[in-house]
Write a protein that holds these residues in place. Sequence first.
Motif, PDB file in Angstrom:
ATOM      1  N   TYR A  91      50.751  36.601  43.559  1.00 46.56           N
ATOM      2  CA  TYR A  91      51.585  35.474  43.953  1.00 46.56           C
ATOM      3  C   TYR A  91      51.262  35.069  45.396  1.00 46.56           C
ATOM      4  N   GLU A  92      51.046  33.799  45.579  1.00 43.08           N
ATOM      5  CA  GLU A  92      50.725  33.281  46.924  1.00 43.08           C
ATOM      6  C   GLU A  92      51.896  33.554  47.867  1.00 43.08           C
ATOM      7  N   PRO A  93      51.608  33.819  49.099  1.00 45.29           N
ATOM      8  CA  PRO A  93      50.328  33.648  49.805  1.00 45.29           C
ATOM      9  C   PRO A  93      49.406  34.871  49.744  1.00 45.29           C
ATOM     10  N   SER A  94      49.757  35.878  48.964  1.00 45.74           N
ATOM     11  CA  SER A  94      48.931  37.080  48.902  1.00 45.74           C
ATOM     12  C   SER A  94      47.571  36.757  48.284  1.00 45.74           C
ATOM     13  N   LYS A  95      46.555  37.462  48.742  1.00 47.64           N
ATOM     14  CA  LYS A  95      45.196  37.301  48.231  1.00 47.64           C
ATOM     15  C   LYS A  95      44.645  38.666  47.836  1.00 47.64           C
ATOM     16  N   SER A  97      52.952  45.920  44.986  1.00 46.93           N
ATOM     17  CA  SER A  97      52.452  45.705  46.349  1.00 46.93           C
ATOM     18  C   SER A  97      50.983  45.300  46.321  1.00 46.93           C
ATOM     19  N   VAL A  98      50.605  44.462  47.280  1.00 43.89           N
ATOM     20  CA  VAL A  98      49.219  44.001  47.403  1.00 43.89           C
ATOM     21  C   VAL A  98      48.717  44.382  48.792  1.00 43.89           C
ATOM     22  N   TYR A  99      47.603  45.097  48.837  1.00 40.77           N
ATOM     23  CA  TYR A  99      47.029  45.503  50.123  1.00 40.77           C
ATOM     24  C   TYR A  99      46.319  44.312  50.774  1.00 40.77           C
ATOM     25  N   PRO A 100      46.745  43.912  51.964  1.00 41.09           N
ATOM     26  CA  PRO A 100      46.029  42.830  52.667  1.00 41.09           C
ATOM     27  C   PRO A 100      44.660  43.324  53.139  1.00 41.09           C
ATOM     28  N   ARG A 101      43.766  42.408  53.361  1.00 40.72           N
ATOM     29  CA  ARG A 101      42.404  42.754  53.742  1.00 40.72           C
ATOM     30  C   ARG A 101      42.372  43.588  55.031  1.00 40.72           C
ATOM     31  N   GLU A 102      43.211  43.247  56.017  1.00 34.85           N
ATOM     32  CA  GLU A 102      43.209  43.959  57.283  1.00 34.85           C
ATOM     33  C   GLU A 102      43.534  45.440  57.096  1.00 34.85           C
ATOM     34  N   LEU A 103      44.495  45.737  56.247  1.00 37.76           N
ATOM     35  CA  LEU A 103      44.861  47.129  56.002  1.00 37.76           C
ATOM     36  C   LEU A 103      43.748  47.859  55.256  1.00 37.76           C
ATOM     37  N   LEU A 104      43.121  47.190  54.312  1.00 37.01           N
ATOM     38  CA  LEU A 104      42.006  47.800  53.590  1.00 37.01           C
ATOM     39  C   LEU A 104      40.838  48.114  54.526  1.00 37.01           C
ATOM     40  N   GLU A 105      40.624  47.266  55.496  1.00 39.84           N
ATOM     41  CA  GLU A 105      39.537  47.515  56.454  1.00 39.84           C
ATOM     42  C   GLU A 105      39.815  48.761  57.283  1.00 39.84           C
ATOM     43  N   GLN A 161      54.390  41.440  45.286  1.00 38.25           N
ATOM     44  CA  GLN A 161      53.464  40.332  45.547  1.00 38.25           C
ATOM     45  C   GLN A 161      52.450  40.143  44.420  1.00 38.25           C
ATOM     46  N   GLY A 162      52.518  41.018  43.436  1.00 34.58           N
ATOM     47  CA  GLY A 162      51.598  40.916  42.308  1.00 34.58           C
ATOM     48  C   GLY A 162      52.085  41.755  41.142  1.00 34.58           C
ATOM     49  N   ALA A 163      51.289  41.786  40.063  1.00 29.90           N
ATOM     50  CA  ALA A 163      51.618  42.502  38.829  1.00 29.90           C
ATOM     51  C   ALA A 163      52.925  41.963  38.252  1.00 29.90           C
ATOM     52  N   PHE A 164      53.600  42.744  37.396  1.00 28.45           N
ATOM     53  CA  PHE A 164      54.869  42.280  36.821  1.00 28.45           C
ATOM     54  C   PHE A 164      55.874  43.429  36.745  1.00 28.45           C
ATOM     55  N   TYR A 165      56.013  44.130  37.890  1.00 26.12           N
ATOM     56  CA  TYR A 165      56.956  45.243  37.991  1.00 26.12           C
ATOM     57  C   TYR A 165      57.847  45.090  39.223  1.00 26.12           C
ATOM     58  N   LEU A 166      59.067  45.582  39.085  1.00 24.73           N
ATOM     59  CA  LEU A 166      60.006  45.655  40.194  1.00 24.73           C
ATOM     60  C   LEU A 166      60.402  47.117  40.340  1.00 24.73           C
ATOM     61  N   PHE A 167      60.158  47.674  41.519  1.00 25.10           N
ATOM     62  CA  PHE A 167      60.456  49.081  41.790  1.00 25.10           C
ATOM     63  C   PHE A 167      61.663  49.126  42.707  1.00 25.10           C
ATOM     64  N   ILE A 168      62.841  49.414  42.137  1.00 25.30           N
ATOM     65  CA  ILE A 168      64.116  49.258  42.837  1.00 25.30           C
ATOM     66  C   ILE A 168      64.694  50.617  43.215  1.00 25.30           C
ATOM     67  N   SER A 204      60.424  50.661  52.927  1.00 25.93           N
ATOM     68  CA  SER A 204      60.536  49.844  54.143  1.00 25.93           C
ATOM     69  C   SER A 204      59.185  49.290  54.570  1.00 25.93           C
ATOM     70  N   GLU A 205      58.103  49.938  54.137  1.00 21.71           N
ATOM     71  CA  GLU A 205      56.744  49.462  54.433  1.00 21.71           C
ATOM     72  C   GLU A 205      56.115  48.801  53.213  1.00 21.71           C
ATOM     73  N   ASN A 206      56.957  48.370  52.292  1.00 26.82           N
ATOM     74  CA  ASN A 206      56.492  47.720  51.062  1.00 26.82           C
ATOM     75  C   ASN A 206      55.549  48.610  50.249  1.00 26.82           C
ATOM     76  N   PHE A 207      55.751  49.914  50.350  1.00 23.11           N
ATOM     77  CA  PHE A 207      54.968  50.902  49.598  1.00 23.11           C
ATOM     78  C   PHE A 207      53.474  50.816  49.891  1.00 23.11           C
ATOM     79  N   LEU A 208      53.119  50.391  51.085  1.00 27.56           N
ATOM     80  CA  LEU A 208      51.708  50.339  51.483  1.00 27.56           C
ATOM     81  C   LEU A 208      51.365  51.591  52.280  1.00 27.56           C
ATOM     82  N   MET A 209      50.208  52.147  52.036  1.00 31.96           N
ATOM     83  CA  MET A 209      49.807  53.407  52.650  1.00 31.96           C
ATOM     84  C   MET A 209      49.468  53.232  54.122  1.00 31.96           C
TER      85      MET A 209
END
Length: 616
Positions: A421-425, A388-396, A532-539, A356-361
Amino acid sequence: MPKLSPLSLKQEQPQPRSRNRSVPFPSSNFLPNAPPHLFSPSPPAGDRRDQTAAANCPSFLNLFSSPFQLLCTPWKRGFKGFWYILPTLTQLPPPTPPNPFQYSISHQPLNPRDPTFLQKKKQSSKLYETQRLSLTMAASLQAGSTHGIVRNQPFPPLRSASPCYGNSVSFPSQLPSLNLKSTETSMSVRFSTIRAMAKSDNAAEAVELDISLSPRVNSVKPSKTVAITDQATALAEAGVPVIRLAAGEPDFDTPAVIAEAGINAIREGYTRYSPNAGTQELRAAICKKLKEENGLSYSPDQVVVSNGAKQCIIQAVLAVCSPGDEVVIPAPFWVSYPEMARLADAEPVIVPTSISENFLMDPKVLESKLTEKSRLLILCSPSNPTGSVYPRELLEEIAKIVAKHPRLLVLSDEIYEHIIYEPSKHTSFASLPGMWERTLTVNGFSKAFAMTGWRLGYIAGPKHFVSACNKIQSQSTSGASSISQKAAVAALGLGYAGGEAVAAMVKAFRERRDFLVKSFGEIEGVKISEPQGAFYLFIDFSTYYGSVVEGFGEIADSESLCRYLLDKAQVALVPGVAFGDDTCIRISYAASLPTLQAAVERIKKAIVSLRPAVPV
């Protein structure tokens, strides 16, 4: 000189065909021609040896801790003979070696006038040759063990290790001599291990090879992704039409410019050992890339090139972790992270995340897991297995927590940075304020440049830590392939983020991702976090756990679900338990779109026969 107890392999008289026929343990009636002392604790009368040895010499039947039967296994169809093994005794040799033609099996001199002289002479010759063969076999097994052709019944140990009376005893056969090769290839048997015993003049001493492994290795689990990939490959090679979506390997060929650079390196003689840390040319190109694309400043002596990013990670873990340290790892994680920690005698500490949190810590959950023992935090963005891609704000936010712990370092695994994949950076963790000094950045060429077989990765960080990695590498693999390093220079010369060659691959990956997300979204009960990145789907397929399939059994977890899909749909996937989340399975879409379409069709047909065990 210690001697081993020889083992005699003999053939019994032909018997009617049957399966698992029991043969009684040898007795005096069973072997009428055997020396009379064989089944008696007393030596034969008139023997030259010290009679006091008899008190310490067990009878043949007493050599075993309990009675047992030898279970014979029939030969090939139509053959009426049965093989069995009888252990024999090895004692002190007689003062003078016996003449093979002087004594019969009954230990009486042969009489030339006896009408059966020729028969007994021939029989005695067979006995002598059998003894010689037994001693030869035993000598070759002096420090190990052999296998007996006995079903489900190991030979019990000797009760007594005292020196025994008499010559080495074996039993003659009326059938042709034993053919070991045909025994191996023609019989279907189970083997039981016999321990070889070495005898000296004073006492018998067991010699057994120590085959134990180190506790460090025993603590490591084998990679399930590798195991499933190998299983699927074996099925495919056997002619089973398996669709393999387990391995994380792009299906594209290495771009032609890169491949040509490797070919030219061979032609131009760049085929010798390379510097341990990598060629100066490549490390300078890596520093340029990190500066322009990631905003990180390094010098070539702060970079080490290795045989893949995996080697970089394990060397970093070994370099900075001490026994008892903790390695903090968000889950789901790449299967090798916890095992690398264990190899360093460190303890993996898992930080759970949710779909539910896109697997972000969650930074708060991370903070609750940190202790004085916390030494290394491993981050992977884009993530394997979730994408999943960690946005800069979360990394900070994470960086602020890390800064509170003076012992805590960060290993940033950025191997998928270009597959995003955009818009992720993508944001390099070392570029955040105060994080350069405590961050080890790992990257490579396998994923973005489709160079998995070239085996090349690199690590960049403070010289103190990188030099330690370099030291480990110098005593293990030494420098990476000189040919691969020339190809890597060409890869970094393709332009920003890999240029058009990488952009074309990323575009194809995105199309595949969109197709899979849409297709699996149509299946009842399935939960998806769009990568948002890599080439895996975790279902998340956990709603189907508890389903019972006729002819297969219960689908209790991600592993049984993957086995079911491999069996029913012939699609190879990786269970989520390997990544620390048993509710999901991982699908690699590093395969062509037609292949993915066929896989989805098969999976849907297999899933339709199931009913969600948990209400949706």
